[in-house]
Scaffold this motif. Sequence first.
Motif, PDB file in Angstrom:
ATOM      1  N   TRP A 206      34.975  52.847  27.536  1.00 31.61           N
ATOM      2  CA  TRP A 206      33.658  52.350  27.129  1.00 31.61           C
ATOM      3  C   TRP A 206      32.712  53.520  26.882  1.00 31.61           C
ATOM      4  CZ3 TRP A 206      32.508  47.026  26.865  1.00 31.61           C
ATOM      5  CH2 TRP A 206      33.523  46.179  27.330  1.00 31.61           C
ATOM      6  N   LEU A 207      31.916  53.391  25.816  1.00 36.22           N
ATOM      7  CA  LEU A 207      30.855  54.367  25.543  1.00 36.22           C
ATOM      8  C   LEU A 207      29.552  53.874  26.140  1.00 36.22           C
ATOM      9  CD1 LEU A 207      31.230  55.633  21.847  1.00 36.22           C
ATOM     10  CD2 LEU A 207      31.503  56.946  23.949  1.00 36.22           C
ATOM     11  N   PHE A 208      28.757  54.789  26.669  1.00 42.36           N
ATOM     12  CA  PHE A 208      27.418  54.522  27.225  1.00 42.36           C
ATOM     13  C   PHE A 208      27.459  53.694  28.501  1.00 42.36           C
ATOM     14  CE2 PHE A 208      26.836  54.286  22.467  1.00 42.36           C
ATOM     15  CZ  PHE A 208      26.484  55.612  22.328  1.00 42.36           C
ATOM     16  N   SER A 209      28.620  53.470  29.077  1.00 41.56           N
ATOM     17  CA  SER A 209      28.706  52.667  30.288  1.00 41.56           C
ATOM     18  C   SER A 209      28.094  53.381  31.487  1.00 41.56           C
ATOM     19  CB  SER A 209      30.159  52.308  30.595  1.00 41.56           C
ATOM     20  OG  SER A 209      30.934  53.492  30.763  1.00 41.56           O
ATOM     21  N   THR A 210      27.983  54.684  31.405  1.00 39.68           N
ATOM     22  CA  THR A 210      27.386  55.446  32.515  1.00 39.68           C
ATOM     23  C   THR A 210      25.903  55.154  32.640  1.00 39.68           C
ATOM     24  OG1 THR A 210      28.993  57.211  32.168  1.00 39.68           O
ATOM     25  CG2 THR A 210      27.034  57.770  33.447  1.00 39.68           C
ATOM     26  N   PHE A 211      25.244  54.910  31.481  1.00 43.39           N
ATOM     27  CA  PHE A 211      23.787  54.728  31.487  1.00 43.39           C
ATOM     28  C   PHE A 211      23.389  53.256  31.587  1.00 43.39           C
ATOM     29  CE2 PHE A 211      24.929  58.435  28.914  1.00 43.39           C
ATOM     30  CZ  PHE A 211      24.316  59.428  29.649  1.00 43.39           C
ATOM     31  N   THR A 212      24.116  52.393  30.887  1.00 46.01           N
ATOM     32  CA  THR A 212      23.773  50.981  30.898  1.00 46.01           C
ATOM     33  C   THR A 212      24.991  50.156  30.505  1.00 46.01           C
ATOM     34  OG1 THR A 212      22.407  49.257  29.894  1.00 46.01           O
ATOM     35  CG2 THR A 212      22.931  51.163  28.518  1.00 46.01           C
ATOM     36  N   THR A 213      25.137  49.005  31.099  1.00 43.17           N
ATOM     37  CA  THR A 213      26.250  48.133  30.722  1.00 43.17           C
ATOM     38  C   THR A 213      25.861  47.187  29.598  1.00 43.17           C
ATOM     39  OG1 THR A 213      25.568  46.560  32.445  1.00 43.17           O
ATOM     40  CG2 THR A 213      27.248  48.220  33.035  1.00 43.17           C
ATOM     41  N   ALA A 214      24.555  47.020  29.379  1.00 40.56           N
ATOM     42  CA  ALA A 214      24.091  46.076  28.360  1.00 40.56           C
ATOM     43  C   ALA A 214      24.472  46.537  26.954  1.00 40.56           C
ATOM     44  CB  ALA A 214      22.573  45.902  28.466  1.00 40.56           C
ATOM     45  N   TYR A 215      24.436  47.824  26.751  1.00 38.88           N
ATOM     46  CA  TYR A 215      24.700  48.343  25.404  1.00 38.88           C
ATOM     47  C   TYR A 215      25.989  49.174  25.344  1.00 38.88           C
ATOM     48  CZ  TYR A 215      19.863  46.981  24.694  1.00 38.88           C
ATOM     49  OH  TYR A 215      18.704  46.266  24.612  1.00 38.88           O
ATOM     50  N   SER A 216      26.834  49.034  26.316  1.00 37.88           N
ATOM     51  CA  SER A 216      28.089  49.778  26.298  1.00 37.88           C
ATOM     52  C   SER A 216      29.013  49.229  25.209  1.00 37.88           C
ATOM     53  CB  SER A 216      28.783  49.696  27.659  1.00 37.88           C
ATOM     54  OG  SER A 216      29.047  48.341  27.995  1.00 37.88           O
ATOM     55  N   ILE A 217      29.845  50.100  24.666  1.00 36.77           N
ATOM     56  CA  ILE A 217      30.732  49.739  23.558  1.00 36.77           C
ATOM     57  C   ILE A 217      32.164  50.032  23.962  1.00 36.77           C
ATOM     58  CG2 ILE A 217      31.309  50.192  21.143  1.00 36.77           C
ATOM     59  CD1 ILE A 217      28.448  51.179  20.757  1.00 36.77           C
ATOM     60  N   ARG A 218      33.028  49.030  23.787  1.00 39.85           N
ATOM     61  CA  ARG A 218      34.440  49.237  24.071  1.00 39.85           C
ATOM     62  C   ARG A 218      35.077  49.988  22.902  1.00 39.85           C
ATOM     63  NH1 ARG A 218      38.188  44.335  25.848  1.00 39.85           N
ATOM     64  NH2 ARG A 218      37.116  44.780  27.832  1.00 39.85           N
ATOM     65  N   VAL A 219      35.816  51.044  23.205  1.00 39.47           N
ATOM     66  CA  VAL A 219      36.480  51.850  22.177  1.00 39.47           C
ATOM     67  C   VAL A 219      37.890  51.333  21.995  1.00 39.47           C
ATOM     68  CG1 VAL A 219      37.129  54.156  21.428  1.00 39.47           C
ATOM     69  CG2 VAL A 219      35.073  53.833  22.830  1.00 39.47           C
ATOM     70  N   HIS A 220      38.157  50.735  20.832  1.00 39.63           N
ATOM     71  CA  HIS A 220      39.464  50.160  20.540  1.00 39.63           C
ATOM     72  C   HIS A 220      40.425  51.258  20.103  1.00 39.63           C
ATOM     73  CE1 HIS A 220      42.479  47.641  18.419  1.00 39.63           C
ATOM     74  NE2 HIS A 220      42.124  46.720  19.317  1.00 39.63           N
ATOM     75  N   LYS A 221      41.725  51.004  20.250  1.00 38.35           N
ATOM     76  CA  LYS A 221      42.726  51.991  19.854  1.00 38.35           C
ATOM     77  C   LYS A 221      42.683  52.308  18.362  1.00 38.35           C
ATOM     78  CE  LYS A 221      46.396  48.531  19.287  1.00 38.35           C
ATOM     79  NZ  LYS A 221      47.750  48.106  19.748  1.00 38.35           N
ATOM     80  N   ALA A 222      42.150  51.363  17.567  1.00 40.16           N
ATOM     81  CA  ALA A 222      42.035  51.595  16.122  1.00 40.16           C
ATOM     82  C   ALA A 222      41.026  52.691  15.799  1.00 40.16           C
ATOM     83  CB  ALA A 222      41.661  50.299  15.412  1.00 40.16           C
ATOM     84  N   TRP A 223      40.206  53.067  16.785  1.00 35.24           N
ATOM     85  CA  TRP A 223      39.235  54.135  16.580  1.00 35.24           C
ATOM     86  C   TRP A 223      39.889  55.514  16.531  1.00 35.24           C
ATOM     87  CZ3 TRP A 223      33.709  53.978  18.870  1.00 35.24           C
ATOM     88  CH2 TRP A 223      33.121  52.727  18.636  1.00 35.24           C
TER      89      TRP A 223
END
Length: 381
Positions: A206-223
């Motif tokens: 997850w991106l940004f999960s350290t700062f907030t869970t509301a706006y965190s983004i799951r990084v898919h393997k397709a990335w």
Amino acid sequence: MAPSTQQPRAQKRAEVQQRCAAGECLVLVGPRRVYDLTTFVRLHPGGPELLLQRAGTDVSAELDGPPHRHSENARRWLEQYYVGDLDDDDAQQQQQQQEDHSKEQNSSSFPALTKASKMDSRCKAVDEDKELVDWHKPLLWQVGHLGEKYDEWVHQPVDRPIRLFHSDFIESLSKTAWYTVCAVWIPLVLYLSWHSYTLLAKGETWLFSTFTTAYSIRVHKAWFPLLFIVGMCLWSLVEYIIHRFIFHMSPPANNYYLITLHFLLHGQHHKSPFDGSRLVFPPAPSSLVIGFFYVLARVTFPEAFGTSLFVGGLFGYVVYDMIHYYLHYGSPKKGSYLYGLKVYHVKHHFEHQNAGFGITSKFWDHPFQTLIPEETSEKED
């Protein structure tokens, strides 16, 4: 011209033609001066065909252009291949110099041309045995004493190998064959690519999960392919920054240590740009830089995300080293992308040392305004 002078000239001109017919590449500059470019043919930035087509002829017009006016450094470079004049009034001196030069070129099928002692007045003296440094000793400990003369000296390239260290072992670590880069780093690229993709496939990055869970983004393997390409693009910027601001720093004339460091990092390459053992980075010092960027990526981003970026950058570095080697030793097809890069990079070495810092691409030279200007004839072509 008296017959006694005409006859030796006719004989030597015939010798030039014979040697060219046998596969060598000798050219004239003006009516007398002869240069043996046989060993330089494959390195010529315009391609070997341009030289081979002019073997045995006067290339004065090509040196002065159009389409390309050769720089003063290119003229100094040419002087290293000077083998003699077509005439000389002192027959005894001719014979002695022929014998001396023959000893140096045992493989030649023809007598060597007479070598005169006077150099073209348009060119400064080029690399005598003791020019400003003693070429019989390691250069690394000498260049710092050049002071204000260092910058001009290091940007007058020569065609000869450089020894840096007294120790044979340490000297061997400063040299690297081009394929070593692939052998060392490509397996790591493959492993880290698999590792990163495997971690992303778990769906736990997850991106940004350290700062907030509301706006965190799951990084898919397709990335992963996108992150890999972004990493390569980031490397191209790093490549430019390192080349411009570190490799081309201007060490103070009174600082022995910074001059020595500059020569170790990059000055040696500008002094001897066709030393094949020093065109790619040795694994030992490059591993320190690569390790730094790996730690930076891991600290800044989640493991899978940061490693994906890093491995793309690492692959970009391998591509950079391979392209750099090819730009010096390869013969790309005229009009191709690599041909344009080769011409561009040679201009950086011989004429525009303060511009043209892009190796794999000219892209970053545009926004940073360090693009090497095109000659008028090139634009017309």
